[in-house]
Design an enzyme around this catalytic site. Structure first.
Site, PDB file in Angstrom:
ATOM      1  N   HIS A  73      -1.471   3.978  -1.648  1.00 25.87           N
ATOM      2  CA  HIS A  73      -2.559   4.900  -1.296  1.00 25.87           C
ATOM      3  C   HIS A  73      -2.617   6.097  -2.242  1.00 25.87           C
ATOM      4  O   HIS A  73      -3.663   6.689  -2.412  1.00 25.87           O
ATOM      5  CB  HIS A  73      -2.401   5.386   0.147  1.00 25.87           C
ATOM      6  CG  HIS A  73      -2.810   4.347   1.152  1.00 25.87           C
ATOM      7  ND1 HIS A  73      -3.911   3.536   0.981  1.00 25.87           N
ATOM      8  CD2 HIS A  73      -2.260   3.973   2.326  1.00 25.87           C
ATOM      9  CE1 HIS A  73      -4.022   2.721   2.014  1.00 25.87           C
ATOM     10  NE2 HIS A  73      -3.033   2.957   2.842  1.00 25.87           N
ATOM     11  N   GLU A 108       0.814  -1.224   0.000  1.00 29.14           N
ATOM     12  CA  GLU A 108       0.000   0.000   0.000  1.00 29.14           C
ATOM     13  C   GLU A 108       0.852   1.281   0.000  1.00 29.14           C
ATOM     14  O   GLU A 108       0.393   2.356   0.344  1.00 29.14           O
ATOM     15  CB  GLU A 108      -0.923   0.052   1.219  1.00 29.14           C
ATOM     16  CG  GLU A 108      -2.193  -0.737   1.322  1.00 29.14           C
ATOM     17  CD  GLU A 108      -2.463  -1.918   0.428  1.00 29.14           C
ATOM     18  OE1 GLU A 108      -1.600  -2.822   0.296  1.00 29.14           O
ATOM     19  OE2 GLU A 108      -3.553  -1.959  -0.124  1.00 29.14           O
ATOM     20  N   GLN A 165     -18.338   4.940   3.311  1.00 22.37           N
ATOM     21  CA  GLN A 165     -18.915   6.124   3.947  1.00 22.37           C
ATOM     22  C   GLN A 165     -18.750   6.169   5.459  1.00 22.37           C
ATOM     23  O   GLN A 165     -18.529   7.243   6.012  1.00 22.37           O
ATOM     24  CB  GLN A 165     -20.402   6.220   3.606  1.00 22.37           C
ATOM     25  CG  GLN A 165     -20.668   6.907   2.295  1.00 22.37           C
ATOM     26  CD  GLN A 165     -22.147   6.995   1.999  1.00 22.37           C
ATOM     27  OE1 GLN A 165     -22.648   6.277   1.158  1.00 22.37           O
ATOM     28  NE2 GLN A 165     -22.840   7.870   2.679  1.00 22.37           N
ATOM     29  N   TYR A 217       3.451   1.904   1.910  1.00 27.40           N
ATOM     30  CA  TYR A 217       4.033   2.243   3.216  1.00 27.40           C
ATOM     31  C   TYR A 217       5.539   1.996   3.219  1.00 27.40           C
ATOM     32  O   TYR A 217       6.135   1.630   2.197  1.00 27.40           O
ATOM     33  CB  TYR A 217       3.333   1.429   4.317  1.00 27.40           C
ATOM     34  CG  TYR A 217       1.926   1.926   4.623  1.00 27.40           C
ATOM     35  CD1 TYR A 217       1.719   3.228   5.097  1.00 27.40           C
ATOM     36  CD2 TYR A 217       0.811   1.116   4.446  1.00 27.40           C
ATOM     37  CE1 TYR A 217       0.438   3.686   5.379  1.00 27.40           C
ATOM     38  CE2 TYR A 217      -0.469   1.570   4.733  1.00 27.40           C
ATOM     39  CZ  TYR A 217      -0.657   2.856   5.196  1.00 27.40           C
ATOM     40  OH  TYR A 217      -1.923   3.316   5.477  1.00 27.40           O
ATOM     41  N   ARG A 257       2.533  -8.822   4.170  1.00 24.56           N
ATOM     42  CA  ARG A 257       1.594  -8.250   3.182  1.00 24.56           C
ATOM     43  C   ARG A 257       2.419  -7.620   2.073  1.00 24.56           C
ATOM     44  O   ARG A 257       3.133  -6.631   2.287  1.00 24.56           O
ATOM     45  CB  ARG A 257       0.676  -7.223   3.858  1.00 24.56           C
ATOM     46  CG  ARG A 257      -0.343  -6.653   2.923  1.00 24.56           C
ATOM     47  CD  ARG A 257      -1.747  -6.779   3.469  1.00 24.56           C
ATOM     48  NE  ARG A 257      -2.701  -6.151   2.561  1.00 24.56           N
ATOM     49  CZ  ARG A 257      -3.507  -5.175   2.903  1.00 24.56           C
ATOM     50  NH1 ARG A 257      -3.508  -4.721   4.142  1.00 24.56           N
ATOM     51  NH2 ARG A 257      -4.342  -4.661   2.030  1.00 24.56           N
TER      52      ARG A 257
END
Ligand code: NAP
Ligand code: SF4
Length: 667
Positions: free
Chosen positions: A253, A165, A340, A167, A215
């Site tokens: 991201h 992601e 949401q 990181y 991961r």
């Protein structure tokens, strides 16, 4: 015989055996930071009772410089160990297994002390990171190992090392962010040294009989990201260094490709995990947009992975696995991928919850206990607010009658279900229908009761919803429609002006610029967003090839600035980017003067002009539908007023369902 034989098959890891192939993926909820560890424990324990084979916590920092934001939860010392012990004890007492995710954010850390491979600022952070020297790198590795050892002391069954992601560890792997010329940069064997060394040292710190998930970013979706060969090289090196399981990370991201939003096809990235199947000895975990037992079972049946990760679906329904195993999959509250109430809350600094299940992360507060005094309850309006009240109250033992003037339940959810990319709303509608039936709610459809029709009820809940607002723009013969008419199938011309750019204006624009839903065609969706094959292009990014819109659309609002600021924090950019790709003109700061056969006349910041349009669609918000409430008030009849009938402004399914569930509990 179960319908999910692969999903429910145990997974033997040698020193331990997982009861099934379901990993509850890591999800930041904001609970750990609030310091109420009983509440944290109950959140995870509910998922353990619900059958998750292995739970992974939200990201926990190994050191302050790696924390996602200042004061984000970390595993720094004995006090943290004691807090986490509350969680692991509760999860184990309920038969679960839990691993702690170690998350070092690197340059994504929101703070001036952030560190990375090179001083390359991320486009989604205001802070440029400091590049680490040799001693600094060693400190980070040591902190990972120390955090893992503390996790073991705290009673965890394992750790997940977050290497994807975008990181920290990912930042060393990819040339996109690693510009180093020393032994930690340049050739891939240098760039992968850090993650491999972290795995090796963590394994050394925790011993052999401890789960270690790595991961791994299978597709970076940023320029100069990893190639498939590099992914395979890393996977093998991580295996050799002591990992137990390999989880899939999808996209950084900062990637400009949606990876988890509802418009991403279900299981739309499992093909990248499948590339590694048979090439490494470790069990592989697939991830992203897997949200039903059917989809999960199909991923495993097709041989795309050995296990599936689901994060948000466990917010929507903690009992996902036990319901699937008991042949009650239709009762699983579906995650609709909306973000949401989960990710959007995280980015707003709020505790996460779930649009479909407001009890998520509120397990100690929102509790639907059986009633000791069953009542006759009338709920008028079968939109999300009324449905949530009805099934909650009926589930508690009340006798509920649900009225709606329409011939079916669902209210405005039916509009959403028609929008290309929002097909998940169909699952939500189906779930509500199932739960209405299974909780024994009596429905009276095509019925709009008067106060006289409601005399026999102990409690009356008015959830009559909203009506579209008419902005009363003078019309001299132009073709104007409300959004309801458009979703009901009214003819719309080739040139369209949309008045109002809230959530529904954007939905209508998506509806009118697509003829087929890309969400149900993975190849077309990948072409639309430019998702290539990392075997051919590093990072897996190729130029997008959007399908042209069949209509010329202009989306307008009166507020100054570009439309779309009111959309969800984590999904608004997707809608804006997609409409731009469809050639939609977005215009703010306008005044609506009149509608004519030529189109919509406006006064824009640069003066009056015509937006040439065959059809003008009005999406100007809503007003409460309070006829019944007013009539009850006139007779002095007590009632509960909820949902859009209560407050129309910015009413959406999240607020409606939350209010409905709370009302159902209060009855
Ligand atoms: P909304 O978000 O309140 O937007 C209403 C729009 O109408 C605004 O653009 C507003 O902008 C305009 N407007 C308001 N009064 C007007 C008037 N008198 N004349 C002309 N324009 C007027 O309402 P909505 O789009 O109907 O959506 C309803 C709710 O559902 C919202 O909470 C929305 O977020 C939610 N929803 C969410 C999603 C989602 O994907 N998350 C999708 C659909 C709906 P100006 O005042 O600047 O003109
Ligand atoms: Fe899924 Fe939406 Fe609930 Fe998040 S808020 S868990 S995306 S349904």
């Amino acid at each position: 015989m179960t319908r999910y034989p692969h999903l429910l098959a145990p997974l033997d890891l040698g020193f331990t055996r997982l009861p099934n192939r379901v990993l509850m993926g890591s999800m930041h909820t904001g609970l750990e930071e609030r310091g109420d560890w009983t509440r944290v424990a109950e959140y995870y324990a509910a998922r353990a009772r619900g059958g998750a084979g292995l739970i992974v916590t939200g990201g926990i920092a190994p050191n302050p410089e790696g924390a996602v934001f200042p004061d984000a939860a970390g595993m720094f010392g004995a006090e943290d160990v004691a807090h986490h012990r509350v969680v692991t004890d509760r999860v184990h007492a309920d038969g679960g297994r839990i691993a702690m995710q170690i998350l070092h954010a690197g340059r994504y850390a929101y703070g001036r002390t952030c560190v990375s491979a090179s001083p390359v600022k991320s486009p989604i952070s205001p802070f440029a990171p400091r590049d680490l020297d040799e001693a600094g790198i060693e400190k980070q590795i040591a902190d990972f190992a120390a955090a893992a050892a503390r996790a073991r002391d705290a009673g965890y069954d394992g750790v997940e090392i977050m290497g994807s992601e975008g990181y920290f560890l990912n930042q060393f792997l990819a040339r996109h962010t690693n510009k180093r010329t020393d032994d930690w940069g340049g050739a891939y064997e240098n760039r992968m040294r850090l993650p491999v060394e972290v795995v090796r040292r963590v394994r050394k710190a925790v011993g052999p009989d401890f789960i270690l998930i790595y991961r791994l970013s299978m597709i970076d979706l940023v320029p100069d990201g990893s190639t498939s060969d590099e992914v395979l090289t890393l996977a093998r090196a991580v295996e050799a260094a002591g990992a137990t399981l390999l989880n899939s990370g999808i996209g950084w991201h900062e990637a400009r490709v949606p990876t988890i939003a509802t418009s991403v096809p279900r299981a739309g990235f499992t093909w990248v995990t499948q590339k590694l199947m048979g090439k490494v000895g470790l069990p592989l975990i697939a991830s992203n947009r897997i949200n039903t037992p059917e989809v999960a079972e199909a991923v495993l049946t097709q041989g795309a992975a050995d296990m599936v990760s689901m994060a948000r679906p466990f917010l929507a329904d903690p009992d996902f696995v036990v319901k699937a195993a008991a042949g009650r999959a239709d009762e699983i509250a579906p995650c609709i991928g909306c973000n949401q109430a989960c990710l959007d809350h995280t980015f707003a600094g709020l505790v996460s919850t779930c649009l479909v299940n407001p009890g998520a992360c509120h397990e100690t507060e929102i509790v639907a206990r059986p009633t000791g005094a069953p009542k006759a309850v009338a709920v008028i309006g079968a939109g999300p607010a009324g449905l949530a009240t009805a099934i909650t109250a009926a589930g508690r033992g009340h006798r509920v009658t649900l009225f709606d003037k329409a011939h079916r339940v669902g209210g405005q959810l039916h509009h959403a279900a028609k929008v290309p990319g929002k097909e998940e709303f169909r699952g939500l509608l189906a779930w509500f229908e199932t739960m209405v039936e299974k909780t024994g709610v009596e429905t009276r459809l095509s019925t709009a009761p008067s106060p006289d029709d409601l005399t026999g009820f102990d409690e009356i809940v008015v959830a009559t919803g909203v009506t579209p607002r008419d902005p009363a723009i003078p019309n001299t013969g132009g073709h104007a429609l409300s959004y309801s008419q458009v979703f009901a199938g009214a003819q719309v011309g080739a040139r369209v002006a949309i008045v109002g750019a809230g959530g529904i204006g954007f939905d209508v624009a998506e509806f009118l610029t697509q003829t087929e839903s890309l969400t149900e065609d993975l190849a077309a969706w990948r072409a639309e967003w430019g998702v290539g094959d990392p075997a051919k292009v590093p990072g897996g990014l190729v130029p997008p090839r959007p399908v042209p819109s069949p209509r010329a659309v202009t989306l307008l609002q009166r507020k100054a600035g570009a439309p779309g600021k009111s959309l969800g924090r984590t999904t608004g950019w997707i809608h804006r980017a997609h409409l731009r790709a469809k050639g939609v003109s977005l215009l703010g700061g306008v005044r609506y003067d009149r509608i004519t056969p030529d189109g919509l006349w406006i006064t824009a910041p640069d003066g009056p002009r015509l937006i040439a349009a065959d059809t003008v669609v009005i999406c100007a918000g809503q007003q409460s539908a309070r006829g019944l409430a007013d009539a009850l008030n006139a007779r002095g009849r007590a009632h509960h007023l909820i949902g859009g009938a209560d407050v129309a402004a910015e009413i959406d399914a999240k607020r409606a369902i939350d209010q409905g569930v709370r009302c159902g509990i209060a009855l």
